[in-house]
Design a protein around this motif. Structure first.
Motif, short mmCIF file in Angstrom:
data_model
loop_
_atom_site.label_atom_id
_atom_site.label_comp_id
_atom_site.label_asym_id
_atom_site.label_seq_id
_atom_site.Cartn_x
_atom_site.Cartn_y
_atom_site.Cartn_z
N MET A 1 -7.83 99.98 -122.85
CA MET A 1 -6.46 99.54 -122.91
C MET A 1 -5.69 100.03 -121.68
O MET A 1 -4.92 99.28 -121.11
N LYS A 2 -5.90 101.30 -121.32
CA LYS A 2 -5.21 101.87 -120.16
C LYS A 2 -5.56 101.11 -118.88
O LYS A 2 -4.70 100.80 -118.08
N GLN A 3 -6.84 100.79 -118.73
CA GLN A 3 -7.30 100.10 -117.53
C GLN A 3 -6.70 98.69 -117.45
O GLN A 3 -6.31 98.24 -116.38
N THR A 7 -4.28 97.38 -114.45
CA THR A 7 -4.64 96.20 -113.68
C THR A 7 -3.51 95.17 -113.67
O THR A 7 -3.26 94.53 -112.65
N ILE A 8 -2.82 95.03 -114.78
CA ILE A 8 -1.72 94.07 -114.87
C ILE A 8 -0.49 94.57 -114.11
O ILE A 8 0.15 93.80 -113.38
N LEU A 9 -0.15 95.83 -114.26
CA LEU A 9 1.12 96.35 -113.76
C LEU A 9 1.13 96.75 -112.30
O LEU A 9 2.13 96.55 -111.61
N LEU A 19 3.00 105.07 -111.40
CA LEU A 19 2.62 104.52 -112.70
C LEU A 19 1.78 105.52 -113.48
O LEU A 19 0.76 106.01 -112.99
N HIS A 20 2.23 105.84 -114.69
CA HIS A 20 1.48 106.71 -115.59
C HIS A 20 1.45 106.03 -116.95
O HIS A 20 2.47 105.59 -117.47
N ILE A 21 0.25 105.97 -117.52
CA ILE A 21 0.08 105.33 -118.82
C ILE A 21 -0.50 106.36 -119.78
O ILE A 21 -1.55 106.93 -119.51
N LYS A 22 0.21 106.60 -120.86
CA LYS A 22 -0.26 107.53 -121.89
C LYS A 22 -0.62 106.71 -123.12
O LYS A 22 0.16 105.88 -123.57
N SER A 23 -1.80 106.95 -123.64
CA SER A 23 -2.28 106.18 -124.77
C SER A 23 -2.63 107.12 -125.92
O SER A 23 -3.32 108.12 -125.72
N GLU A 24 -2.15 106.80 -127.10
CA GLU A 24 -2.47 107.56 -128.31
C GLU A 24 -3.02 106.59 -129.34
O GLU A 24 -2.46 105.53 -129.56
N THR A 57 1.75 90.80 -125.34
CA THR A 57 0.91 89.72 -125.88
C THR A 57 -0.52 89.81 -125.36
O THR A 57 -1.48 89.68 -126.12
N ILE A 58 -0.66 90.05 -124.07
CA ILE A 58 -1.99 90.15 -123.46
C ILE A 58 -2.76 91.32 -124.05
O ILE A 58 -3.93 91.19 -124.42
N VAL A 59 -2.10 92.47 -124.16
CA VAL A 59 -2.77 93.66 -124.68
C VAL A 59 -3.14 93.47 -126.15
O VAL A 59 -4.23 93.86 -126.57
N SER A 60 -2.26 92.86 -126.93
CA SER A 60 -2.57 92.61 -128.34
C SER A 60 -3.74 91.67 -128.50
O SER A 60 -4.61 91.87 -129.35
N ASN A 61 -3.80 90.64 -127.67
CA ASN A 61 -4.90 89.69 -127.75
C ASN A 61 -6.21 90.30 -127.26
O ASN A 61 -7.28 89.93 -127.73
N ALA A 62 -6.14 91.23 -126.32
CA ALA A 62 -7.34 91.90 -125.84
C ALA A 62 -7.91 92.81 -126.93
O ALA A 62 -9.10 93.08 -126.95
N ASN A 63 -7.06 93.25 -127.84
CA ASN A 63 -7.47 94.13 -128.93
C ASN A 63 -7.74 93.34 -130.21
O ASN A 63 -7.77 93.90 -131.29
N HIS A 64 -7.94 92.05 -130.09
CA HIS A 64 -8.06 91.15 -131.24
C HIS A 64 -9.23 91.52 -132.15
O HIS A 64 -9.14 91.35 -133.36
N GLY A 65 -10.32 92.04 -131.62
CA GLY A 65 -11.48 92.39 -132.44
C GLY A 65 -11.23 93.57 -133.35
O GLY A 65 -11.93 93.77 -134.33
#
Length: 75
Positions: A1-3, A7-9, A19-24, A57-65
């Motif tokens: 998800m972070k990658q 890539t998008i931003l 740019l810093h992305i924190k994921s929990e 929307t893109i991130v949610s669809n990428a996590n569709h599985g």
């Protein structure tokens, strides 16, 4: 998800080094917090929130599985 977010931003930012992305991740959801330079906040959010809505929307669809809900916030 972070990658994917990176890539998008990165190409749209004037200061990509800031740019810093924190994921929990919990049992039921994934929360991503995006931190950017103050001058880039408007670029990430977009007019009327269109850009961040498209990113969500893109991130949610990428996590569709997965059954986990994805949240993306900008700081």
């Amino acid at each position: 998800m972070k990658q994917l977010l990176q890539t998008i931003l990165e190409p749209m930012l004037e200061y990509p080094g800031a740019l810093h992305i924190k994921s929990e991740e919990t049992q039921h959801n994934v929360s991503c917090r995006i931190e950017v330079h103050d001058d880039d906040v408007g670029r990430v959010i977009g007019k009327g929130g269109r850009v961040i809505k498209a990113v969500r929307t893109i991130v949610s669809n990428a996590n569709h599985g997965s059954s986990k809900k994805v949240f993306v916030d900008v700081d």
